[in-house]
Design an enzyme around this catalytic site. Sequence first.
Site, short mmCIF file in Angstrom:
data_model
loop_
_atom_site.label_atom_id
_atom_site.label_comp_id
_atom_site.label_asym_id
_atom_site.label_seq_id
_atom_site.Cartn_x
_atom_site.Cartn_y
_atom_site.Cartn_z
N LYS A 1 5.68 -12.49 -0.68
CA LYS A 1 5.27 -11.69 0.49
C LYS A 1 5.59 -12.38 1.80
O LYS A 1 5.78 -13.60 1.87
CB LYS A 1 3.80 -11.29 0.36
CG LYS A 1 3.67 -10.19 -0.70
CD LYS A 1 2.34 -9.53 -0.77
CE LYS A 1 2.43 -8.40 -1.82
NZ LYS A 1 1.14 -7.89 -2.22
N ARG B 1 -0.07 -11.23 -9.85
CA ARG B 1 1.08 -10.34 -9.96
C ARG B 1 2.28 -11.06 -9.34
O ARG B 1 2.21 -11.46 -8.18
CB ARG B 1 0.77 -9.03 -9.21
CG ARG B 1 1.84 -7.98 -9.27
CD ARG B 1 1.39 -6.73 -8.52
NE ARG B 1 2.40 -5.69 -8.55
CZ ARG B 1 3.45 -5.65 -7.75
NH1 ARG B 1 3.65 -6.60 -6.85
NH2 ARG B 1 4.33 -4.67 -7.84
N1 PMM Z 1 1.90 -5.59 -4.03
C1 PMM Z 1 2.99 -4.79 -4.07
C2 PMM Z 1 3.04 -3.70 -4.95
N2 PMM Z 1 2.02 -3.44 -5.80
N3 PMM Z 1 -0.10 -3.97 -6.63
C3 PMM Z 1 -1.19 -4.74 -6.59
N4 PMM Z 1 -2.22 -4.47 -7.42
N5 PMM Z 1 -1.32 -5.81 -5.74
C4 PMM Z 1 -0.32 -6.14 -4.87
O1 PMM Z 1 -0.50 -7.10 -4.10
C5 PMM Z 1 0.86 -5.34 -4.86
C6 PMM Z 1 0.93 -4.24 -5.77
C7 PMM Z 1 4.14 -5.07 -3.15
O2 PMM Z 1 5.08 -5.92 -3.73
P1 PMM Z 1 6.45 -5.41 -4.44
O3 PMM Z 1 7.02 -4.32 -3.57
O4 PMM Z 1 7.33 -6.57 -4.53
O5 PMM Z 1 6.13 -4.91 -5.81
#
Ligand code: PMM
Length: 272
Positions: A215, A250
């Site tokens: 991030k 995650r």
């Molecule tokens: N961050 C992203 C997408 N989904 N879900 C949860 N539960 N927590 C998060 O911090 C989260 C998520 C954004 O990251 P990405 O676009 O790389 O998947």
Amino acid sequence: MGGADHDRTLVMSVINVTPDSFSDGGHWLDPVAAVQHGLELLQQGADILDVGGESTRPGAVRVDPVTEIERVVPVVRELSERGAVVSVDTMRAQVAEACIRVGAQLVNDVSGGLADAAMLPLIARHEVDYVAMHWRGHARTMQQQASYSNVVADVFAELSRRRDAALAAGVQLDRLILDPGLGFAKRAEHNWQLLAALPHLMELGPRILVGASRKAFLGELLNRREPATRDDASLAVTCHCAQRRVWAVRAHTAQPHADAVRVMARLAAGGQ
Ligand code: PMM
């Protein structure tokens, strides 16, 4: 899934079946490539595969539900048939239901039930785990809502309300996972303050998930523009979370995180 009885932090690895995710957009849009990637993540030690068909990057435009279903269902089905624990990253009950039908065991809703009123009742009707993340609005405008009087107290209070709404809708507490939503309507300093307050945030419920991987707040600290160059920093956050016994992290890779959570568990056991 279900319960909070693991002796180590779990690793949820990400498969974004999207053309535009900030971290890996376009890599896994082809279902065959996405499944292959999922199998590699499993082999590297991922516990859960989180399949998403809609980018939530700041400024992202929403995808229509039919396209979202077409992207995620074949990947969720195939990986579930091969024995993986699959999560679907969606804010839509319709998409979640289509994925539950083909084997998804967990629904990861970044809106915590706020984006779709049908989501919490759907979860209550099925035997699936549910991630309710802290969220204040859709990607197009969310960074305009990154204003807090005290970010830890405000996120705690808002997430408590999502937990209570889920319970009131009939979701079982042992099916519920809460997530502070790093990067969602949050500036860099908000994310750092939330990470520093993990022990307090863990009072929200039995299971907490943290998504810090790649991030922007890590990039800002280290002056790293490319998301993939933030993987070592992401791993440091995983160690922090594992030490505090967060239920799962995650992440966009598997092996470094899978190794780290095992080392941290062994250390926590006093080397036993
Ligand atoms: N961050 C992203 C997408 N989904 N879900 C949860 N539960 N927590 C998060 O911090 C989260 C998520 C954004 O990251 P990405 O676009 O790389 O998947």
